[in-house]
Design an enzyme around this catalytic site. Structure first.
Site, mmCIF file in Angstrom:
data_model
loop_
_atom_site.group_PDB
_atom_site.id
_atom_site.type_symbol
_atom_site.label_atom_id
_atom_site.label_comp_id
_atom_site.label_asym_id
_atom_site.label_seq_id
_atom_site.Cartn_x
_atom_site.Cartn_y
_atom_site.Cartn_z
ATOM 1 N N ASP A 32 5.285 1.908 -4.958
ATOM 2 C CA ASP A 32 5.819 0.596 -4.670
ATOM 3 C C ASP A 32 6.513 0.733 -3.308
ATOM 4 O OD1 ASP A 32 6.862 -2.015 -5.109
ATOM 5 O OD2 ASP A 32 8.793 -1.072 -5.564
ATOM 6 N N ASP A 66 10.523 1.552 -9.319
ATOM 7 C CA ASP A 66 11.899 1.661 -9.800
ATOM 8 C C ASP A 66 11.975 1.645 -11.327
ATOM 9 O OD1 ASP A 66 11.494 -0.949 -10.509
ATOM 10 O OD2 ASP A 66 12.967 -1.808 -9.139
ATOM 11 N N ASP A 120 8.784 -3.053 -11.684
ATOM 12 C CA ASP A 120 7.362 -2.738 -11.726
ATOM 13 C C ASP A 120 6.961 -2.018 -13.016
ATOM 14 O OD1 ASP A 120 8.785 -0.529 -10.982
ATOM 15 O OD2 ASP A 120 8.158 -0.663 -8.895
#
Lengths: 85, 641
Positions: free
Chosen positions: B332, B527, B531
């Site tokens: 991410d 995290d 997500d």
């Protein structure tokens, strides 16, 4: 303080045919349960899986203890339960 | 510890009695023969742990190596008493049955004790964490400070932590200022500043200041306690490869029962009773499935223990096997590869104005604003040690900027606010910077643009290194983000990922992971909260910075407790190494057993050699597994961040 003694059958089919491995698992289990707040005594029999636990009922409830067994991958069955003090 | 000490004492006693029993016949003492028998029998009896284990297992309908050893030793003792002149086999003519059984008991018991010792060392990683768990806390009660056991501390109470003491609870700093070493939890050994409002973790070390902390979580509810429990649970979770070993060991001992009986029958009719007896005993001693049954569990425990010492929680054996196969790691962007907050990355100035002037006037105007961009400017001013006076007056115009006065000076901040006064040259410069995915903040003083502050979300200090390490491992990298293409490209270029995909909605990220999984084993790093669905859809979900977020730790297959992304590569390479060990252990144990068994069946081994061989096989597997504890990540080059 009120101490209860419970005997459980803790089943797991992890180590077969070798005492070293069974000892290892039993030792890990014993340490993990002994660390629970309120548990005063634990003895795990590495051969039969019979586990004797003494705990302070004001500090911990039995379901918390059995939950810990399950999280560690053991199926438990309560054999006996008695108040000893 | 006491158990282990008792074990060692037993081994030594057994050894001494066996030795004495073997040496006495060579002396001139009266009744030397009888004394020797008595001493040797005592030696054999001292191996009671073996027999007790073997017999109890049998009563529990379980055939174990200890049962075979018990039978072998029992047969030898009987043979030794009944046929005193008997010799074991050709190669051990000098050793009588009785002495042989004492030596065998000695080796097995010594082996068991040594294995116990090494195996318990794999608990070491966990013990380190457990030792950090505080036992007491200093609490303020009725205006007095009292030291109380940790399980008597209640939520909402105030604990006092002196410099140099461990912080006993998870909580929030109420007063005081200090630096705290959070290595126990995050693996980050550089101390972090803590002041009013900051969160603290139980088991971390308060360094130089006194702190007052409001208790939020105590004892078993703390992050540290959760981590310990997680590691305990993870170490118990089987790796799938163990099923191979298990399937084998289940049949191994019953088959060995048949093999040893066959060896006895076959040798009895061809070579006579005595040889048959010796060979059967040898076969029973060599038939030890220990190496096989222990090959995987100890390696799993050691690997997970090692990871936990490096602030990585791998949640079980299955994940070790998945990790070793990872071919692509998707990251991410915001908050993972980047810090997740804008920072001042550059200041361009015009005329005679310096960088400090630009930041100073911008900071004065933005002093009371809560906007993330304002915070970035104030942070920069603090970093530059600039004194920031209050503005005389200020007006924030949402979406446009700030209009403020400082004394008789007029400050304008923001692109829209300075539209009419900015030079063509400055405008071009701003467009160029914006095309790199950064935000520009022009600063004007008395209708004169004095500088441009460039703000951007910056990549973490270790991101580039993390990606490079993965590449060196032959793992592909990708970046998934909801951000625009321009910003995505800029970050992707800085960290060097192989591919990036921008403007993805959360559900599109999930779908994209599905796409990547065609032809790749995909790990996703995020995290763990925002997500979580993408993590769940990947083969291995990594949550980073997971300390303190139970949700993140719960969702992830692997939790990185700190922010160090290079740990992704370490987790993968550690798992590869671990799996190679496990596989190696199984193959080795298998071959070892077959070879030893063949040698025993054809009379090439005597009982003593057989048991030496069996124990050596087991111990080498245990050591090989336990050594996984010693692997270390490559040190990081000193990077400021």
């Amino acid at each position: 303080m009120s101490i209860e003694k419970v005997i459980l059958n803790a089943l797991k089919t992890d180590c077969t045919g070798c005492s070293t491995c069974a000892d290892f698992k039993a030792d890990n289990l014993q340490h993990a349960i002994a660390r629970l707040n309120g548990v005063t005594k634990v003895k795990v029999d590495e051969i039969t899986g019979k586990t004797t636990i003494e705990y302070d009922t004001q500090k911990i409830i039995l379901s918390k203890i059995t939950e810990r067994f399950e999280k560690l991958g053991y199926q438990v069955e309560i054999v006996s339960r008695e108040e000893i003090r | 510890m006491r158990e282990q000490f008792k074990g060692v004492v037993l081994v030594i006693l057994l050894g001494l009695f066996a030795l004495a029993g073997a040496l006495i016949p060579g002396t001139q003492i009266a009744y030397a023969h009888e004394i020797s028998i008595a001493l040797t029998l005592i030696a054999v009896a001292l191996g009671y742990r073996i027999y007790r284990h073997g017999i109890r297992s049998l009563l529990h309908k379980n055939i174990t190596a200890q049962l075979f050893a018990t039978i072998a030793i029992f047969i030898s003792v009987i043979a030794g008493l009944v046929i005193p002149s008997a010799s074991a086999t050709g190669t051990a003519e000098a050793v009588g049955y009785l002495t042989a059984s004492a030596i065998v008991a000695f080796i097995i018991l010594a082996g068991m004790t040594l294995e116990d010792y090494i195996i318990h060392r794999t608990r070491g990683a966990l013990e380190t964490l457990i030792k950090m768990s505080p036992k007491t806390a200093r609490v303020r009660r009725d205006g007095k400070e009292v030291q109380v056991p940790i399980d008597e501390v209640k939520k909402g109470e105030i604990v006092l932590v002196k410099p140099g003491d461990n912080i006993p609870v998870d909580g929030t700093v109420l007063s005081g200022h200090s630096t705290v070493n959070q290595a126990t939890i995050t693996g980050e050994s550089i101390p972090i500043e803590k002041t009013v409002g900051d969160r603290t973790f139980a088991g971390t070390l308060n360094e130089n200041g006194a702190l007052e902390i409001i208790v939020e979580k105590v004892a078993e509810d703390t992050t540290l306690a959760h981590l310990i429990q997680l590691v305990e649970e993870a170490q118990e979770k089987k790796a799938p490869i163990q099923n191979i070993a298990d399937r084998f060991t289940t049949y191994f001992l019953p088959i060995m029962t048949i093999v040893s009986s066959s060896v006895f029958v076959a040798s009895y009719f061809t070579l006579g009773f005595e040889v048959a007896l010796a060979r059967t005993v040898t076969v029973l001693l060599v038939a030890c499935p220990c190496a096989l049954s222990i090959a995987v569990p100890v390696a799993v425990a050691a690997t997970i223990g090692n990871a936990s010492m490096n602030a990585i929680i791998i949640k079980g054996g299955t994940h070790i096997e998945k990790l070793k196969d990872v071919t692509l790691v998707a990251f991410d962007k915001t908050g993972t590869l980047t810090i997740g907050e804008p920072r001042v990355v550059e200041v361009k100035t015009f005329g005679n104005y310096s960088e400090a002037d630009t930041i100073k006037y911008a900071a004065i105007a933005e002093k009371f604003s809560e906007h993330p961009l304002s915070k970035a400017i104030i942070a920069k001013a603090t970093e530059m040690n600039l004194k920031i006076p209050d503005p005389t007056d200020f007006k924030t115009i949402p979406g446009q900027g700030v209009d403020a006065h400082f004394g008789n000076k007029h400050i304008l901040i923001g692109r829209k606010m300075t539209e009419t006064i900015i030079s063509v040259e400055a405008n071009q410069l701003m467009s160029k910077v914006e095309s790199e995915g950064k935000t520009v903040i022009p600063v004007a003083l008395d209708k004169n643009v004095i500088g441009i502050i460039v703000v951007a979300d910056t990549v973490r200090a270790n991101s580039l290194e993390a990606i490079q390490r993965l590449k060196r491992l032959g793992v592909k990298t990708a970046m998934l983000t909801g951000d625009n293409v321009r910003t995505a490209k800029s970050i992707a270029d800085q960290v060097g990922v192989d591919e990036y995909h921008a403007e993805l909605l959360p559900e599109q990220k999930v779908a994209y992971i599905g796409e990547l999984k065609k032809g790749n084993v995909v790990a996703m790093v995020g995290d763990g909260v925002n997500d979580a669905p993408a993590l769940a859809n990947s083969d291995v979900g990594f949550a980073m910075g997971a300390a303190g977020s139970d949700v993140a730790i719960e969702t992830a297959d692997v939790a990185l407790l700190g922010d160090d992304l290079t740990k992704v590569e370490y987790a993968i390479s550690l798992s590869r190494k671990a799996f190679t060990r496990m596989k190696g252990n199984i193959i080795y144990a298998f071959i070892w057993n077959i070879v030893a068994l063949s040698l025993a069946a054809f009379g090439i081994l005597n009982p003593v050699l057989a048991v030496v061989l069996a124990e050596a096989g087991c111990i080498s597997v245990v050591i090989n597994s336990a050594l996984l504890l010693l692997s270390k990540p490559k040190p990081l080059a000193k990077i400021k961040g």
